[in-house]
Design a protein around this motif. Structure first.
Motif, PDB file in Angstrom:
ATOM      1  N   ASN A 267       0.825  -1.205   0.000  1.00 53.64           N
ATOM      2  CA  ASN A 267       0.000   0.000   0.000  1.00 53.64           C
ATOM      3  C   ASN A 267       0.863   1.261   0.000  1.00 53.64           C
ATOM      4  O   ASN A 267       0.555   2.236  -0.694  1.00 53.64           O
ATOM      5  CB  ASN A 267      -0.920   0.007   1.214  1.00 53.64           C
ATOM      6  N   ASP A 268       1.952   1.237   0.769  1.00 51.67           N
ATOM      7  CA  ASP A 268       2.852   2.392   0.787  1.00 51.67           C
ATOM      8  C   ASP A 268       3.486   2.611  -0.583  1.00 51.67           C
ATOM      9  O   ASP A 268       3.690   3.769  -1.010  1.00 51.67           O
ATOM     10  CB  ASP A 268       3.933   2.194   1.848  1.00 51.67           C
ATOM     11  N   ILE A 269       3.787   1.525  -1.284  1.00 49.98           N
ATOM     12  CA  ILE A 269       4.326   1.648  -2.639  1.00 49.98           C
ATOM     13  C   ILE A 269       3.279   2.248  -3.570  1.00 49.98           C
ATOM     14  O   ILE A 269       3.585   3.124  -4.406  1.00 49.98           O
ATOM     15  CB  ILE A 269       4.801   0.274  -3.155  1.00 49.98           C
ATOM     16  N   PHE A 270       2.035   1.813  -3.434  1.00 54.19           N
ATOM     17  CA  PHE A 270       0.968   2.378  -4.268  1.00 54.19           C
ATOM     18  C   PHE A 270       0.827   3.880  -4.033  1.00 54.19           C
ATOM     19  O   PHE A 270       0.707   4.660  -4.984  1.00 54.19           O
ATOM     20  CB  PHE A 270      -0.364   1.691  -3.963  1.00 54.19           C
ATOM     21  N   VAL A 271       0.821   4.288  -2.776  1.00 51.81           N
ATOM     22  CA  VAL A 271       0.683   5.709  -2.442  1.00 51.81           C
ATOM     23  C   VAL A 271       1.830   6.504  -3.047  1.00 51.81           C
ATOM     24  O   VAL A 271       1.630   7.556  -3.680  1.00 51.81           O
ATOM     25  CB  VAL A 271       0.621   5.904  -0.916  1.00 51.81           C
ATOM     26  N   LEU A 272       3.062   6.006  -2.869  1.00 46.84           N
ATOM     27  CA  LEU A 272       4.236   6.702  -3.401  1.00 46.84           C
ATOM     28  C   LEU A 272       4.191   6.757  -4.919  1.00 46.84           C
ATOM     29  O   LEU A 272       4.453   7.811  -5.516  1.00 46.84           O
ATOM     30  CB  LEU A 272       5.509   5.994  -2.926  1.00 46.84           C
ATOM     31  N   ALA A 273       3.856   5.647  -5.562  1.00 45.84           N
ATOM     32  CA  ALA A 273       3.838   5.604  -7.025  1.00 45.84           C
ATOM     33  C   ALA A 273       2.825   6.590  -7.592  1.00 45.84           C
ATOM     34  O   ALA A 273       3.114   7.308  -8.568  1.00 45.84           O
ATOM     35  CB  ALA A 273       3.518   4.184  -7.497  1.00 45.84           C
ATOM     36  N   GLN A 274       1.656   6.664  -7.003  1.00 40.87           N
ATOM     37  CA  GLN A 274       0.638   7.591  -7.492  1.00 40.87           C
ATOM     38  C   GLN A 274       1.062   9.035  -7.273  1.00 40.87           C
ATOM     39  O   GLN A 274       0.839   9.896  -8.132  1.00 40.87           O
ATOM     40  CB  GLN A 274      -0.703   7.299  -6.799  1.00 40.87           C
ATOM     41  N   ASP A 275       1.695   9.302  -6.132  1.00 41.21           N
ATOM     42  CA  ASP A 275       2.190  10.660  -5.875  1.00 41.21           C
ATOM     43  C   ASP A 275       3.264  11.054  -6.881  1.00 41.21           C
ATOM     44  O   ASP A 275       3.270  12.180  -7.399  1.00 41.21           O
ATOM     45  CB  ASP A 275       2.746  10.759  -4.454  1.00 41.21           C
ATOM     46  N   LEU A 276       4.178  10.133  -7.168  1.00 39.88           N
ATOM     47  CA  LEU A 276       5.284  10.450  -8.075  1.00 39.88           C
ATOM     48  C   LEU A 276       4.795  10.786  -9.482  1.00 39.88           C
ATOM     49  O   LEU A 276       5.388  11.624 -10.167  1.00 39.88           O
ATOM     50  CB  LEU A 276       6.273   9.281  -8.130  1.00 39.88           C
ATOM     51  N   LEU A 277       3.712  10.146  -9.916  1.00 39.66           N
ATOM     52  CA  LEU A 277       3.197  10.402 -11.261  1.00 39.66           C
ATOM     53  C   LEU A 277       2.026  11.371 -11.270  1.00 39.66           C
ATOM     54  O   LEU A 277       1.454  11.656 -12.322  1.00 39.66           O
ATOM     55  CB  LEU A 277       2.783   9.093 -11.933  1.00 39.66           C
ATOM     56  N   GLY A 278       1.643  11.873 -10.078  1.00 42.43           N
ATOM     57  CA  GLY A 278       0.538  12.821 -10.024  1.00 42.43           C
ATOM     58  C   GLY A 278      -0.800  12.201 -10.367  1.00 42.43           C
ATOM     59  O   GLY A 278      -1.679  12.854 -10.961  1.00 42.43           O
ATOM     60  N   ILE A 279      -0.992  10.941  -9.983  1.00 44.02           N
ATOM     61  CA  ILE A 279      -2.232  10.217 -10.254  1.00 44.02           C
ATOM     62  C   ILE A 279      -3.043  10.145  -8.966  1.00 44.02           C
ATOM     63  O   ILE A 279      -2.478   9.941  -7.890  1.00 44.02           O
ATOM     64  CB  ILE A 279      -1.909   8.812 -10.796  1.00 44.02           C
ATOM     65  N   PRO A 280      -4.353  10.344  -9.014  1.00 45.10           N
ATOM     66  CA  PRO A 280      -5.159  10.374  -7.788  1.00 45.10           C
ATOM     67  C   PRO A 280      -5.015   9.102  -6.952  1.00 45.10           C
ATOM     68  O   PRO A 280      -4.962   7.994  -7.490  1.00 45.10           O
ATOM     69  CB  PRO A 280      -6.592  10.524  -8.317  1.00 45.10           C
ATOM     70  N   GLN A 281      -4.956   9.291  -5.638  1.00 40.49           N
ATOM     71  CA  GLN A 281      -4.891   8.148  -4.738  1.00 40.49           C
ATOM     72  C   GLN A 281      -6.152   7.288  -4.887  1.00 40.49           C
ATOM     73  O   GLN A 281      -7.254   7.805  -5.023  1.00 40.49           O
ATOM     74  CB  GLN A 281      -4.751   8.619  -3.294  1.00 40.49           C
TER      75      GLN A 281
END
Length: 324
Positions: A231-245
């Motif tokens: 889940n932490d990887i998902f949150v980070l990945a979405q933040d890095l690409l500017g994709i909604p959580q």
């Protein structure tokens, strides 16, 4: 062929494999930088969790049965929380097909008429460098509808025109598997991060534009803390690409005896990214054998053909999954 040579380093990521055709399309500098950020944020915790697996296995071998965790009882007893509603393309999952991400299987799966294709980069795919990179290329080519294949016998395979493709759900490798051909500071990147990171980086926006999203099957999880790391990887990945959580959705395969005692907790950790649980029969049986093999006649099993889902210990596991 591209111009890579052995031990070529880009943005801190060292590639040690013999290069294959078109790998530059997958291993772009930006994609490698993205994978490196995911790795550096999680590598230490992943190693801690792998050590915890070994410690728990030793405890079980010495006679300590797995149990429902007292420290997470409030999660199991709280009727208020729920995971996210089904994401676009995951509302109907009555027919799913699974198989590796080679060209022929990719085309056949997407032409099958199934609702979901589980694109398997794990159990059904040997993680050679060629398979890892070619699998990523095949997925992108399929989403762009430019994939085709001709067999040695001359049979041609192409996507059917003007038909909606099954929803693609990618199964990355489990936490225990390293990618030995991709190093950061001399340490192999987790195979799951490579599989997830490259697919997400190249295709998340493309999938969203097509009305669906980046969806995953998470294999071999042994505890809710391992789900928390995903889940932490998902949150980070979405933040890095500017994709909604919450754009990412993940189905968790419950295929280890320890995860069977933490199903609600696993869903709770993924919560906004959760797309449900699934039962993995063969790996669950193997997990039981691996953990209890030193515990005497209580855990001796008959021929594997007789260990069906109707056996009491298998039925109890699936009923617990449905309750969760």
């Amino acid at each position: 062929m591209n111009s890579f040579t052995d031990n070529f380093t880009i943005n801190g990521v060292t590639l040690t494999a013999q290069p294959i055709c078109r790998q530059n399309e997958v291993l772009t500098p930006d994609a490698l930088e993205f994978v490196a950020k995911l790795h550096k944020a999680t590598a230490e915790r992943r190693q801690e969790l792998l050590r915890a697996r070994q410690e728990r296995r030793q405890q079980i071998s010495k006679g300590q049965d797995p149990r429902f965790l007292a420290e997470t009882e409030s999660i199991r007893n709280d009727p208020e929380w729920r995971v996210a509603p089904p994401a676009p393309g995951l509302e109907d999952r009555r027919v799913e097909i699974t198989g590796p991400v080679d060209k022929k299987m990719t085309i056949n799966a997407l032409n099958s008429g199934a609702k979901v294709w589980l694109a398997d980069m794990e159990d059904s795919s040997t993680p050679s460098w060629r398979n890892v990179i070619q699998g990523q290329l095949n997925l992108t080519d399929a989403l762009e509808r430019r994939i085709d294949f001709t067999s040695p016998e001359g049979k041609e395979y192409k996507l059917r025109a003007a038909e909606e493709l099954p929803t693609i759900v990618v199964r990355p490798r489990g936490w225990h598997l390293p990618e030995k051909h991709m190093l950061i500071d001399g340490t192999p990147v987790a195979g799951g991060i490579v599989d997830f990171g490259l697919y997400f980086f190249h295709n998340a926006r493309r999938l969203i534009a097509q009305g669906k999203g980046p969806y995953f099957y998470l294999p071999k999880i042994e505890s809710h803390l391992e789900a928390r790391l995903w889940n932490d990887i998902f949150v980070l990945a979405q933040d890095l690409l500017g994709i909604p959580q919450g754009t990412i959705r993940a189905t968790v395969l419950i295929e280890t005896i320890t995860a069977a005692f933490e199903m609600e907790e696993i869903l709770y950790e993924l919560k906004d990214h959760a797309a449900g649980l699934n039962a993995g029969r063969w790996d669950y049986i193997f997990s039981l054998i691996k953990n209890f093999r030193t515990r005497g006649p209580r855990f001796v099993l008959p021929d594997r053909g007789q260990v069906t889902m109707t056996q009491p210990f298998m039925r109890a596991y699936t009923e617990q999954l449905v309750r969760a």
